[in-house]
Design an enzyme around this catalytic site. Structure first.
Site, PDB file in Angstrom:
ATOM      1  CE  LYS A  52       0.779   1.484   4.447  1.00 50.77           C
ATOM      2  NZ  LYS A  52       1.602   2.674   4.728  1.00 50.77           N
ATOM      3  N   GLY A  71       7.558   1.479   4.565  1.00 49.93           N
ATOM      4  CA  GLY A  71       6.372   2.347   4.578  1.00 49.93           C
ATOM      5  C   GLY A  71       5.331   1.876   3.583  1.00 49.93           C
ATOM      6  CG  ASP A 112       0.152  -0.331   8.613  1.00 49.43           C
ATOM      7  OD1 ASP A 112       0.382  -1.336   9.308  1.00 49.43           O
ATOM      8  OD2 ASP A 112       1.014   0.294   7.989  1.00 49.43           O
TER       9      ASP A 112
HETATM   10  O1  C5P Z   1       0.102  -0.480  15.553  1.00 46.01           O
HETATM   11  P1  C5P Z   1       1.516  -0.760  15.233  1.00 46.01           P
HETATM   12  O2  C5P Z   1       2.050  -2.007  15.881  1.00 46.01           O
HETATM   13  O3  C5P Z   1       1.792  -0.745  13.767  1.00 46.01           O
HETATM   14  O4  C5P Z   1       2.350   0.435  15.836  1.00 46.01           O
HETATM   15  C1  C5P Z   1       3.735   0.372  16.042  1.00 46.01           C
HETATM   16  C2  C5P Z   1       4.130   1.562  16.898  1.00 46.01           C
HETATM   17  O5  C5P Z   1       3.953   2.766  16.123  1.00 46.01           O
HETATM   18  C3  C5P Z   1       3.283   1.761  18.145  1.00 46.01           C
HETATM   19  O6  C5P Z   1       3.799   1.082  19.232  1.00 46.01           O
HETATM   20  C4  C5P Z   1       3.345   3.242  18.349  1.00 46.01           C
HETATM   21  O7  C5P Z   1       4.562   3.574  18.971  1.00 46.01           O
HETATM   22  C5  C5P Z   1       3.430   3.789  16.946  1.00 46.01           C
HETATM   23  N1  C5P Z   1       2.111   4.215  16.429  1.00 46.01           N
HETATM   24  C6  C5P Z   1       1.576   5.388  16.887  1.00 46.01           C
HETATM   25  N2  C5P Z   1       0.374   5.828  16.407  1.00 46.01           N
HETATM   26  C7  C5P Z   1      -0.280   5.123  15.468  1.00 46.01           C
HETATM   27  C8  C5P Z   1       0.244   3.914  14.968  1.00 46.01           C
HETATM   28  C9  C5P Z   1       1.469   3.479  15.478  1.00 46.01           C
HETATM   29  O8  C5P Z   1       2.170   6.058  17.740  1.00 46.01           O
HETATM   30  N3  C5P Z   1      -1.433   5.605  14.992  1.00 46.01           N
END
Ligand code: C5P
Length: 354
Positions: A10, A100, A149
């Site tokens: 994506k 990304g 995501d």
């Molecule tokens: O949800 P995910 O595991 O992809 O997120 C990884 C890290 O990215 C989280 O622990 C957080 O530190 C950060 N994050 C965030 N805000 C989001 C998505 C991710 O701060 N909306």
């Protein structure tokens, strides 16, 4: 026979970030768009007395244990379905790691789709433990547990992402558009990019309230841009769900993406923290954009927190010219197209096991 599933990448057609929240996440407003580029995730599964998972990959940077998103997704799904199984997952990496492009998140959904196909009725919406509607909701929730995501890959096509990015809403698909992905040899850590964003918010004094107002306003702006994109007097997105060009209004040479006007205002907030640290990425954006030339991109920006950047182009020729410019600058790139929702689903299963 194992089941092989395409695990598509994506990009983000704009990404706005709020101030850090008490739960450690950040509110987001973004539009995700799936691409034709993919990894291949192969799953072999059969019911057993106890669950045993095994994961392999052709890429040594991929963790082959419970840290892997595909592993987490399969483990959570089996638990929710009340099924024990022996599962083998193989991830054939073609997409950059930490790019990304959501590759790891897509792998999780591809592994789930593979698991469901392998288990047949036992692992499907009709599983004894769950009614199908409940399972549709449950798998979105499980996906959100694996990563912010991940759920978007259960929708595919053009998707509005809200809250921490896990709250997903299908949008009318943009027309399939030529896309160049530049893949610089730099990895950007998403959590680190969020921490850098926090420092910027502190400096600029962005409050929770102000950031929520900004995100709400942007989600309204996206909604109205995409509502605009639906051809008037026409069939809307039609049964295919694909947004077609209203030729009477726009003509075949105008992209619906441009017609909506969103290309003039969308941006990716991560560029504000990632570009100062990696000035070469800002330069790659300029190369992709070629602003003011006949081959200019419709849109060029960082995807997610990078380090991949993308350019969208009206013609294949414009996209190939962008690849030539990148080649001259020593930057690797790939040519692809955006992938609307119906094609995302119809092309997903590469090989269905027996
Ligand atoms: O949800 P995910 O595991 O992809 O997120 C990884 C890290 O990215 C989280 O622990 C957080 O530190 C950060 N994050 C965030 N805000 C989001 C998505 C991710 O701060 N909306």
């Amino acid at each position: 026979m194992p089941t092989a599933v395409r695990s598509h990448a994506k990009i983000n057609l704009g990404l706005y970030i709020g101030a850090p929240r008490p739960d450690g996440f950040h509110g987001l407003t973004t539009v995700y768009q799936t691409l034709k580029l993919y990894d291949v995730v192969t799953v072999r599964a059969q019911k057993a007395d106890a669950t045993r998972l095994r994961l392999t990959s052709n890429d040594s940077r991929v963790p082959c244990d419970a840290r892997n998103t595909a592993w987490k997704m399969v483990a959570l799904a089996l638990e929710a379905l009340g099924v024990a199984a022996e599962v083998e997952i193989h991830i054939e990496k073609r997409l950059p790691v930490q790019g990304g492009l959501g590759a790891g998140s897509a792998n999780a959904v591809a592994a789930l789709i593979g698991l469901e196909a392998e288990l047949g009725p036992e692992g499907q919406p009709g599983a004894p433990a769950l009614a199908s509607e409940t399972w549709e909701t449950a798998r979105l929730q499980l996906a959100a547990q694996v990563g912010s995501d991940v759920p978007l890959f259960l929708i595919g096509g053009t998707v509005l992402g809200l809250d921490r990015g896990q709250q997903v809403h299908p949008l009318p698909d943009i027309d399939p558009t030529w896309c160049v992905i530049a893949t610089p040899a730099i990895g950007v850590s998403t959590p680190q990019a969020f921490r850098d964003w926090d420092a910027l918010c502190a400096t600029e004094g962005l409050t929770q309230q102000a950031s929520q107002d900004k995100l709400n306003e942007l989600s309204r702006a996206y909604a109205s841009a995409f509502a605009e994109a639906i051809p008037r007097g026409g069939q809307g997105t039609g049964s295919s769900g694909v947004l077609s060009l209203g030729e009477d209004r726009a003509g075949p040479q105008e992209s619906a993406l441009v017609r909506t006007g969103i290309t003039s205002w969308i941006q990716n907030d991560f560029e504000r923290v990632v570009f100062p640290q990696h000035p070469s990425l800002a330069e790659i954006k300029r190369i992709l954009a070629a602003t003011g030339t006949p081959e200019a991109a419709l849109l060029a920006m960082l995807s997610g927190s990078g380090s991949a950047l993308f350019g969208l182009y009206l013609t294949r020729g414009d996209a190939e010219a962008a690849r030539q410019r990148l080649l001259a600058a020593g930057v690797a790139s790939q040519l692809t197209r955006t992938l609307p929702r119906p094609a995302y689903w119809s092309e997903m299963l590469l090989e269905k096991g027996d």
